[in-house]
Design a protein around this motif. Structure first.
Motif, short mmCIF file in Angstrom:
data_model
loop_
_atom_site.label_atom_id
_atom_site.label_comp_id
_atom_site.label_asym_id
_atom_site.label_seq_id
_atom_site.Cartn_x
_atom_site.Cartn_y
_atom_site.Cartn_z
N ASN A 120 23.70 58.99 31.10
CA ASN A 120 23.71 57.68 30.44
C ASN A 120 23.39 57.76 28.95
N ILE A 121 23.44 58.96 28.39
CA ILE A 121 23.18 59.13 26.96
C ILE A 121 24.51 59.02 26.21
N PRO A 122 24.65 58.02 25.34
CA PRO A 122 25.88 57.92 24.56
C PRO A 122 26.12 59.21 23.79
N TRP A 123 27.40 59.62 23.71
CA TRP A 123 27.80 60.84 23.01
C TRP A 123 28.98 60.50 22.11
N ALA A 124 28.73 60.48 20.81
CA ALA A 124 29.72 60.04 19.83
C ALA A 124 30.63 61.18 19.39
N SER A 125 31.90 60.85 19.27
CA SER A 125 32.89 61.77 18.70
C SER A 125 33.71 60.96 17.70
N ILE A 127 26.71 61.64 28.12
CA ILE A 127 26.28 62.91 28.67
C ILE A 127 24.91 62.74 29.33
N SER A 128 24.49 63.76 30.04
CA SER A 128 23.19 63.75 30.70
C SER A 128 22.16 64.47 29.83
#
Length: 147
Positions: free
Chosen positions: A42-47, A63-64
């Motif tokens: 539930n961790i936002p992962w920006a690209s 991502i976890s």
């Protein structure tokens, strides 16, 4: 009066700074896509696909904690300035969420006491210049600004 084209005289009147004088840059990374548990979090992962507009409110991918621990990603706190370094080099955004970032992004950590919105517009004002001279991620610290 100083002619605009006369950089030597202009430097004596108006100070020039590199982005490296104003910011420290912290890079990101991507957890292995082969390990499913890294991507079930539930961790936002920006690209780069998330870098649109002035503020980041959400990300497409998450991502976890294991994904964070087993990659070179970095975490940007809410209120941080993020800068694209590839694909759309120089594009800034302020994140309103705590988010991990991939290797195409950098967290721009101010070395100066200035409003984050001001720093966003400072970077936005040189976005076209960055695109023109970009050939790698190290270009940002060498760009000269007059403030």
């Amino acid at each position: 009066m100083v002619e605009i084209g006369d950089k030597k005289k202009l430097k004596s009147v108006w100070p020039f700074y590199s982005l490296g004088d104003i910011f420290t840059f912290k890079g990101g990374g991507t957890p292995s896509k082969r390990i499913v548990e890294y991507w079930e979090g539930n961790i936002p992962w920006a690209s780069i696909k998330d870098i649109k507009g002035e503020t980041l409110e959400s990300t497409i991918d998450h991502i976890s904690q294991k994904g964070v621990e087993n990659s070179s990603t970095s975490i940007a706190d809410a209120g941080s300035l993020i800068l694209a370094t590839r694909i759309s080099p120089g594009r800034p955004i302020i994140t309103n969420i705590r988010t991990a970032i991939n290797q195409d992004l950098k967290i721009a950590i101010p070395k100066v006491d200035a409003d984050i919105q001001f720093l966003f517009y400072l970077l936005k004002s040189i976005e076209d210049k960055v695109i023109k001279i970009s050939s790698g991620t190290t270009v940002f610290t060498a760009i000269k600004l007059s403030i």
